[in-house]
Design an enzyme around this catalytic site. Structure first.
Site, PDB file in Angstrom:
ATOM      1  N   SER A 100       0.823  -1.202   0.000  1.00  0.00           N
ATOM      2  CA  SER A 100       0.000   0.000   0.000  1.00  0.00           C
ATOM      3  C   SER A 100       0.862   1.260   0.000  1.00  0.00           C
ATOM      4  O   SER A 100       1.723   1.406  -0.842  1.00  0.00           O
ATOM      5  CB  SER A 100      -0.928  -0.056   1.215  1.00  0.00           C
ATOM      6  N   ASP A 244      -2.434   6.260  -4.019  1.00  0.00           N
ATOM      7  CA  ASP A 244      -1.291   5.554  -3.440  1.00  0.00           C
ATOM      8  C   ASP A 244      -1.016   4.341  -4.341  1.00  0.00           C
ATOM      9  O   ASP A 244      -1.738   4.106  -5.308  1.00  0.00           O
ATOM     10  CB  ASP A 244      -1.566   5.190  -1.973  1.00  0.00           C
ATOM     11  N   ASP A 246      -1.510   1.228  -4.331  1.00  0.00           N
ATOM     12  CA  ASP A 246      -2.507   0.195  -4.604  1.00  0.00           C
ATOM     13  C   ASP A 246      -3.912   0.768  -4.774  1.00  0.00           C
ATOM     14  O   ASP A 246      -4.898   0.026  -4.726  1.00  0.00           O
ATOM     15  CB  ASP A 246      -2.470  -0.931  -3.559  1.00  0.00           C
ATOM     16  N   ASP A 248      -6.110   2.449  -3.191  1.00  0.00           N
ATOM     17  CA  ASP A 248      -7.248   2.519  -2.271  1.00  0.00           C
ATOM     18  C   ASP A 248      -7.386   3.923  -1.679  1.00  0.00           C
ATOM     19  O   ASP A 248      -8.471   4.365  -1.362  1.00  0.00           O
ATOM     20  CB  ASP A 248      -7.208   1.420  -1.200  1.00  0.00           C
TER      21      ASP A 248
END
Lengths: 450, 457
Positions: A100, A244, A246, A248
């Site tokens: 992440s 970011d 990933d 999310d």
């Protein structure tokens, strides 16, 4: 860097520094534990753009196949996209290889159940027991399943769900001019398609090459988004978005290039959602009180959960929330699409609101209740959080206390919250008040206590 | 399915076992990480697999470990082991891994390792690899130094180029050849050879299978008799061949529909190479047919006897110049030729035999009818490991007049017959092999088997 945190195997999964600590051997064993726990059945595997992701995907596939699971690989995909894919195909579970917003040297396995959701805390403990006891299912050759590659359909499935809940034609008609910083992350290709082709924006994108390393600190905070701000100004964009690695988390810049406070972004999203449908709101303990004020305007209740997406989602399911999220970190959860933090849904909701009102982002933000916030972090030491909690409670006699996650003390002027980070060796301190002086006072008070 | 006790074997030959019952993903990762460390990253590593379903699981683990160490992985997909070794040379790779259990049943799997040039590991290298494995001190790259994976679909054609340079493909087109691929990797090569060279090959059991093979993938005479020989006459073929799963071994049958002894693969090729003056030495193990001495004697060649197993052959070959060696191999149908830098290659062995047929202008049955008749009997008996030394002593005392060789177990030699008793490297059994010129050595074989049996259970 603290010795203890270069590798962390916990109820949240596995996270560590690639190389000496997070090895393919460990990833394989953990995946086999996971496959044993959820399988046998199809398990979806996705990754972000970290170079180490490729080797980890192979190691994870090995462990899953060994446990008798079928492996469905969807390639580089944002975490919410992977979660929706899991739910869509009714898989047995999913693993996203991503650390992440953590720095590039980290990687991690995010684990999802067959509905594409985080496991509840009891399941997570059970899974960890399977791993520690090495009680793996070992499939024989005749029981083993295959690897299926589907690098195509995941984005479409995600877009389709979002489009059921926003008026895409209204957005397209406005032909918004939008700036995007993709951090060369998992959304690089998909975000361009979403904003340009699906939402019909005139897109000015930077850092959307999945082959390149992260160009900035991967956590999308105002301090690291100067390039985006400049881009917004230069092209005179209506909005700037930053993700970011990933996909999310979402950060948003207004038309002047100013990056909005993440709590304000969530507050705007909550307002958008409650306009569509009334219902409970769930946010974490550190999220701004602005959420409560917005909810009150719509006559809706607000519930507070411990920090962490899994905790917020768990509570949202319990109270049948219509929207939720985590203010501090830019995570918007809209369960009609899926119970996950979803930057794509966030972008769509905000653009829809701009289209509806004809207002600018800054104007919308100006209409939000005004609070002053301070937050910061201290290095973690064993025993430190406890001492700070004790001292803080003594320093603020008469405050209302919430001890569900560290200590949050609420006074008339505002609140202050001290807790240990779940993912990093840090103590996080947040304070909020109606005035800057009061917010500063609460924050300084907390960090001065040892 | 029966589940015997322990099936895992970690040795100089690599890693082998029944997947999910002895051989686990953890073993695969650890062993592959040990090999990745052994090769000293970053380098290029070629991998390939057989069609077993479990080979996909093993491929994923091997790929993960190699990439983590910083190696570049070139995945050839499903290919015969000799093609992997060929690609290692062609791509100047640092090494390679073959994923597949060759002649073992479908539920087994294994990892075989190769170094630069496509060579098998020497004993010393294998020991080093095992040390790294046991220490579990693996070297992994930093996050920005992990490797990338690529595929190479051209490996089979590049390998065929090499075959075409060595064998007169045009001339071999006159033979009709029946081939049983046993659902293994040979079908891929042979199908392409039909397309490219116009060879008249009739392929059976060509479909790749992952869960169960049409018959046990062994290259013994018995298997050739059962599965191959009856069909050779039916289709009017000049020869029949049968491959194991990864195509490193081969068995054959004549145009008369008669299965040949697996021992004869090596004999025919030794005959051909010695006759053409390609080297003087035949390297083989201590229990391959004595016919090799006769054939070698005919051409002024010499047989070098070694302990059983591929490793002994590999280690011995290191001590000879390439031009000294005519052929090296074992009686199992596994043969290496210096023209294919010492790789067990069943496809090349088949082509060499066809080439001999073409050069000599005779039928295959006539070709092997020239050889004096030797009959070989093979048996195996489980024994209690503790009493094995006594067993060998008793065998020696029973036949004091025989010549003794204790290179690997015990071999006793008489003028026209010999018997070899040794401990298997792959199963907990004693193997007995007995051979005689002119007629079956039934009495000697039975006596030895009875004696060994008295030590069992």
């Amino acid at each position: 860097m603290s010795r203890a945190h270069q590798l962390k195997i916990s109820v949240a999964g596995v996270r560590g520094v690639v190389g000496e600590f997070l090895t393919p051997n460990l990833a394989c064993a953990f995946a086999q534990a996971f496959g044993t726990y959820v399988g046998p059945g199809p398990v979806v595997v996705a990754r972000d753009t970290r170079a180490s992701g490729e080797m980890l995907v192979h190691a994870v596939s090995c462990g899953l196949l060994a446990s008798g699971c079928e492996v469905i690989r969807i390639g580089i995909a944002p975490t919410p996209t992977a979660q929706i894919y899991v739910a869509d195909i009714r898989a047995a579970g999913g693993i996203a290889v991503t650390a992440s917003h953590n720095p590039a040297e980290y990687n991690a396995l995010k684990l999802f159940n067959g509905e594409g959701l985080f496991f509840n805390q009891y399941e997570r403990a059970e899974l960890l027991d399977v791993y520690h006891q090495s009680e793996f299912r070992h499939a024989l050759n005749e029981e083993m399943r295959r690897v299926v590659i589907d690098a195509e359909t995941a984005p479409e499935r995600h877009f389709a769900r979002i489009l059921r809940h926003v008026d895409v034609e209204r957005i397209r008609r406005r032909r918004f001019r939008v700036a995007l910083d993709g951090v060369n992350g998992a959304g690089s290709v998909m975000s361009v398609r979403f904003l340009r082709d699906v939402l019909g924006c005139e897109l000015h994108a930077i850092h959307v090459d999945p082959e390149k390393p992260f160009p900035r600190d991967p956590e999308p905070r105002a301090e690291v988004l100067t390039e985006l701000s400049e881009l917004v100004v230069r092209v005179r964009a209506d909005a700037g978005f930053a993700q970011d690695p990933d996909g999310d988390r979402l950060a948003v810049a207004g038309e002047t290039g100013r990056v909005l406070d993440n709590d304000d972004v969530l507050a705007l999203a909550v307002d958008c959602a409650l306009r569509k449908k009334k219902g409970p709101v769930v946010v974490n303990l550190t999220t701004s009180s602005a959420i409560d004020d917005i909810a009150v305007r719509h006559g809706c209740p607000v519930h507070r959960a411990p920090v962490g997406e899994a905790n917020v989602v768990e509570r949202m399911r319990r109270v049948q929330a219509v929207i939720g999220g985590e203010g501090g970190n830019g995570g918007i959860i809209f369960p009609a699409v899926h119970y996950c933090r979803d930057s794509y849904l966030g972008m769509a909701l905000l653009l829809e609101r701009l289209a509806e009102t004809g207002e600018t982002l800054n104007a919308l933000a100006a209409g939000l209740p005004r609070y002053w916030r301070r937050s910061g972090k201290l290095p973690f030491e064993h025993g430190r959080v406890g001492q700070m909690m004790q001292a803080l409670e003594a320093a603020l006699p008469g405050a209302r206390a919430d001890r569900t996650d560290g200590l949050k003390l609420m006074v008339d002027e505002g609140w202050v919250h001290v807790r240990a980070s779940n993912t990093e060796p840090l103590v996080r301190v947040s304070a909020e008040a109606k005035t800057r002086e009061e917010a500063d006072r609460l924050y300084e008070l907390a960090v001065s206590l040892r | 399915m029966t589940r015997p006790g322990s099936t895992l074997r970690i040795s100089a030959a690599g890693l082998r076992g029944i997947v999910g019952h002895g051989l686990t993903a953890t073993h695969v990762l650890d062993f592959a990480a040990a090999f990745a460390t052994f090769l000293e990253a970053p380098g290029r590593v070629v991998i390939g697999r057989d069609p077993r379903v479990s080979s996909v699981m093993m491929r994923e683990g091997v790929t993960g470990a190699l990439l983590a160490a910083g190696h570049e992985v070139i995945d050839l997909g499903i290919v015969p082991t000799p093609v992997i070794q060929h690609a290692i040379r062609r791509l100047d790779a640092a090494g390679g891994v073959s994923i597949g259990a060759s002649h073992n049943p479908a539920e087994w799997n294994a990892l075989k390792f190769f170094t630069r040039g496509g060579s098998y590991l020497s004993s010393a290298q294998s020991e080093e690899l095992l040390d790294i494995y046991h220490l579990r001190k693996f070297r992994f790259a930093r996050h920005d130094g992990t490797g990338r994976r690529a595929e190479d679909a051209g490996a089979i054609d590049a390998y065929l180029d090499t075959l075409a340079a060595e064998f007169p493909m045009e001339k071999l087109r006159r033979f009709r050849v029946l081939v049983d691929c046993t659902n293994g990797t040979s079908g891929l090569i042979l199908r392409r050879m039909i397309e490219r060279f116009g060879l008249d090959l009739i392929l059976i059991n060509e479909a790749l299978e992952g869960r169960a093979f049409v018959h046990e993938p062994s290259t013994t005479k018995k298997m050739a008799e059962l599965q191959l020989a009856p069909l050779v006459r039916t289709v009017g073929a000049d020869a029949g061949f049968l491959f194991d799963i990864d195509s490193d071994r081969v068995a054959f049958a004549t145009e008369q529909g008669e299965a040949a002894s697996e021992e004869l693969v090596q004999v025919v090729i030794a005959d051909e190479m010695l006759e053409r003056g390609c080297g003087r030495l035949v390297l083989t193990n201590v229990c391959s047919t004595a016919l090799l001495e006769e054939v070698a004697g005919k051409h002024g060649g010499k047989v070098v006897r070694l302990a059983v197993g591929r490793q002994a052959v590999i280690d011995a070959l290191a001590g000879y110049r390439m031009e000294q060696v005519a052929v090296a191999g074992e009686g199992t149908g596994a043969v290496m030729m210096p023209q294919f830098p010492y790789v067990y290659d069943g496809i090349a062995a088949m082509l060499r035999m066809l080439e001999r047929m073409e050069r000599r202008g005779g039928r295959l049955s006539e070709l092997i009818a020239d050889y004096p008749p030797y009959t070989i009997l093979k048996g195996k008996i489980p024994v209690r490991t503790r009493f094995i030394p006594e067993l060998f002593d008793e065998l020696e005392q029973r036949w004091p007049e025989a010549r003794r060789n204790r290179q690997d177990g015990l071999r006793l030699d008489w003028e026209d017959r010999w018997v070899h008793v040794r401990v298997s490297q792959t199963e907990p059994v004693i193997r007995v092999i007995c051979e005689q010129r002119d007629g079956a050595p039934r009495r000697l074989f039975d006596e030895v088997m009875d004696l060994v049996r008295s030590y069992s259970g």
